[in-house]
Design a protein around this motif. Structure first.
Motif, PDB file in Angstrom:
ATOM      1  N   ILE A  38       0.858  -1.191   0.000  1.00  0.00           N
ATOM      2  CA  ILE A  38       0.000   0.000   0.000  1.00  0.00           C
ATOM      3  C   ILE A  38       0.884   1.227   0.000  1.00  0.00           C
ATOM      4  CG2 ILE A  38      -1.670   1.364   1.333  1.00  0.00           C
ATOM      5  CD1 ILE A  38      -2.692  -1.304   2.506  1.00  0.00           C
ATOM      6  N   THR A  39       0.524   2.212  -0.820  1.00  0.00           N
ATOM      7  CA  THR A  39       1.202   3.512  -0.793  1.00  0.00           C
ATOM      8  C   THR A  39       0.174   4.580  -0.459  1.00  0.00           C
ATOM      9  OG1 THR A  39       0.910   3.785  -3.174  1.00  0.00           O
ATOM     10  CG2 THR A  39       2.996   2.852  -2.440  1.00  0.00           C
ATOM     11  N   ILE A  40       0.634   5.614   0.249  1.00  0.00           N
ATOM     12  CA  ILE A  40      -0.235   6.739   0.614  1.00  0.00           C
ATOM     13  C   ILE A  40       0.508   8.023   0.281  1.00  0.00           C
ATOM     14  CG2 ILE A  40      -1.415   7.966   2.483  1.00  0.00           C
ATOM     15  CD1 ILE A  40      -1.523   5.328   4.019  1.00  0.00           C
ATOM     16  N   TRP A  41      -0.193   8.982  -0.349  1.00  0.00           N
ATOM     17  CA  TRP A  41       0.408  10.276  -0.629  1.00  0.00           C
ATOM     18  C   TRP A  41      -0.677  11.346  -0.667  1.00  0.00           C
ATOM     19  CZ3 TRP A  41      -0.415   6.507  -4.174  1.00  0.00           C
ATOM     20  CH2 TRP A  41      -1.146   6.837  -5.311  1.00  0.00           C
ATOM     21  N   SER A  42      -0.288  12.579  -0.402  1.00  0.00           N
ATOM     22  CA  SER A  42      -1.215  13.714  -0.458  1.00  0.00           C
ATOM     23  C   SER A  42      -1.366  14.187  -1.891  1.00  0.00           C
ATOM     24  CB  SER A  42      -0.692  14.863   0.399  1.00  0.00           C
ATOM     25  OG  SER A  42      -0.722  14.505   1.759  1.00  0.00           O
ATOM     26  N   LEU A  43      -2.579  14.640  -2.227  1.00  0.00           N
ATOM     27  CA  LEU A  43      -2.871  15.147  -3.565  1.00  0.00           C
ATOM     28  C   LEU A  43      -3.016  16.662  -3.586  1.00  0.00           C
ATOM     29  CD1 LEU A  43      -5.548  12.507  -4.611  1.00  0.00           C
ATOM     30  CD2 LEU A  43      -3.195  12.658  -5.425  1.00  0.00           C
ATOM     31  N   SER A  44      -3.792  17.200  -2.636  1.00  0.00           N
ATOM     32  CA  SER A  44      -4.028  18.648  -2.622  1.00  0.00           C
ATOM     33  C   SER A  44      -4.575  19.061  -1.272  1.00  0.00           C
ATOM     34  CB  SER A  44      -5.011  19.049  -3.728  1.00  0.00           C
ATOM     35  OG  SER A  44      -6.285  18.487  -3.469  1.00  0.00           O
ATOM     36  N   GLU A  45      -4.667  20.387  -1.103  1.00  0.00           N
ATOM     37  CA  GLU A  45      -5.229  20.933   0.120  1.00  0.00           C
ATOM     38  C   GLU A  45      -5.910  22.255  -0.207  1.00  0.00           C
ATOM     39  OE1 GLU A  45      -3.374  20.520   4.110  1.00  0.00           O
ATOM     40  OE2 GLU A  45      -3.012  22.668   3.827  1.00  0.00           O
ATOM     41  N   ALA A  46      -7.024  22.530   0.466  1.00  0.00           N
ATOM     42  CA  ALA A  46      -7.757  23.779   0.267  1.00  0.00           C
ATOM     43  C   ALA A  46      -8.393  24.178   1.594  1.00  0.00           C
ATOM     44  CB  ALA A  46      -8.841  23.595  -0.796  1.00  0.00           C
ATOM     45  N   LEU A  47      -8.817  25.425   1.679  1.00  0.00           N
ATOM     46  CA  LEU A  47      -9.556  25.846   2.860  1.00  0.00           C
ATOM     47  C   LEU A  47     -10.839  25.030   2.950  1.00  0.00           C
ATOM     48  CD1 LEU A  47      -9.158  29.713   2.754  1.00  0.00           C
ATOM     49  CD2 LEU A  47      -8.261  28.158   4.495  1.00  0.00           C
ATOM     50  N   ALA A  63      -4.469  10.036  -1.415  1.00  0.00           N
ATOM     51  CA  ALA A  63      -4.772   8.787  -2.117  1.00  0.00           C
ATOM     52  C   ALA A  63      -4.014   7.648  -1.478  1.00  0.00           C
ATOM     53  CB  ALA A  63      -4.400   8.900  -3.592  1.00  0.00           C
ATOM     54  N   LEU A  64      -4.632   6.499  -1.550  1.00  0.00           N
ATOM     55  CA  LEU A  64      -3.907   5.280  -1.206  1.00  0.00           C
ATOM     56  C   LEU A  64      -4.047   4.338  -2.381  1.00  0.00           C
ATOM     57  CD1 LEU A  64      -5.682   2.548  -0.259  1.00  0.00           C
ATOM     58  CD2 LEU A  64      -6.221   4.042   1.628  1.00  0.00           C
ATOM     59  N   GLU A  65      -3.004   3.597  -2.610  1.00  0.00           N
ATOM     60  CA  GLU A  65      -2.996   2.639  -3.713  1.00  0.00           C
ATOM     61  C   GLU A  65      -2.570   1.294  -3.148  1.00  0.00           C
ATOM     62  OE1 GLU A  65      -1.604   3.663  -7.833  1.00  0.00           O
ATOM     63  OE2 GLU A  65       0.048   2.371  -7.194  1.00  0.00           O
ATOM     64  N   LEU A  66      -3.363   0.289  -3.429  1.00  0.00           N
ATOM     65  CA  LEU A  66      -3.074  -1.068  -3.004  1.00  0.00           C
ATOM     66  C   LEU A  66      -2.764  -1.887  -4.242  1.00  0.00           C
ATOM     67  CD1 LEU A  66      -3.012  -3.429  -0.999  1.00  0.00           C
ATOM     68  CD2 LEU A  66      -5.488  -3.540  -1.193  1.00  0.00           C
ATOM     69  N   VAL A 114      -7.786   4.480  -3.987  1.00  0.00           N
ATOM     70  CA  VAL A 114      -8.843   5.098  -3.195  1.00  0.00           C
ATOM     71  C   VAL A 114      -8.423   6.538  -2.892  1.00  0.00           C
ATOM     72  CG1 VAL A 114     -10.166   5.016  -1.049  1.00  0.00           C
ATOM     73  CG2 VAL A 114      -9.443   2.881  -2.154  1.00  0.00           C
ATOM     74  N   THR A 115      -9.239   7.484  -3.332  1.00  0.00           N
ATOM     75  CA  THR A 115      -9.002   8.887  -3.021  1.00  0.00           C
ATOM     76  C   THR A 115      -9.913   9.249  -1.853  1.00  0.00           C
ATOM     77  OG1 THR A 115      -8.556   9.327  -5.344  1.00  0.00           O
ATOM     78  CG2 THR A 115      -8.994  11.228  -3.964  1.00  0.00           C
ATOM     79  N   PHE A 116      -9.356   9.926  -0.875  1.00  0.00           N
ATOM     80  CA  PHE A 116     -10.130  10.287   0.304  1.00  0.00           C
ATOM     81  C   PHE A 116      -9.748  11.685   0.754  1.00  0.00           C
ATOM     82  CE2 PHE A 116      -6.265   8.237   1.650  1.00  0.00           C
ATOM     83  CZ  PHE A 116      -5.842   8.955   2.752  1.00  0.00           C
TER      84      PHE A 116
END
Length: 120
Positions: A38-47, A63-66, A114-116
């Motif tokens: 499994i990998t996890i990384w940030s995609l974006s951030e907003a108020l 996102a996490l990718e399995l 999976v995007t969360f």
């Protein structure tokens, strides 16, 4: 350490019951990893839409990718793993999308993405 990093690290600890988890630079290289991984990384951030008066709130998209070894039943395996991931997500983590990627021609791995998002 930021609150977003704390949330992602806690998620990684829970997901380790499914497969080894990679974050940071290690998340960028899974071709030599033993599967599943499994990998996890940030995609974006907003108020965040709902703001506190005393401190700004943010919504982090990640996102996490399995990645698994593709067998004839890879689609069933990915579905079962999605259910397991959903059970490990806390109420503050919201799934926004899920993608199932079958093996490439003559490929030996299948992927669940999976995007969360979460507010902090």
């Amino acid at each position: 350490m930021s609150q977003a990093t704390i949330v992602l690290n806690a998620l990684a600890e829970r997901l380790a019951s499914i497969a080894p988890v990679r974050m940071g630079l290690a998340a960028g290289e899974t071709t030599s990893a033993t599967l599943p991984v499994i990998t996890i990384w940030s995609l974006s951030e907003a108020l965040a839409a709902n703001q506190d008066y005393d401190a700004p709130m943010y919504t982090r998209r990640a996102a996490l990718e399995l990645k698994i070894v593709a067998t004839e039943q890879f689609h069933v395996t990915l579905d079962d793993l999605l259910l397991a991931i959903r059970e490990l997500l806390t109420a503050d983590l919201r799934i926004s999308s899920t993608t199932f990627l079958p093996p490439a021609d003559n490929g030996d791995s299948a992927i669940l993405q999976v995007t969360f998002e979460f507010d902090y």
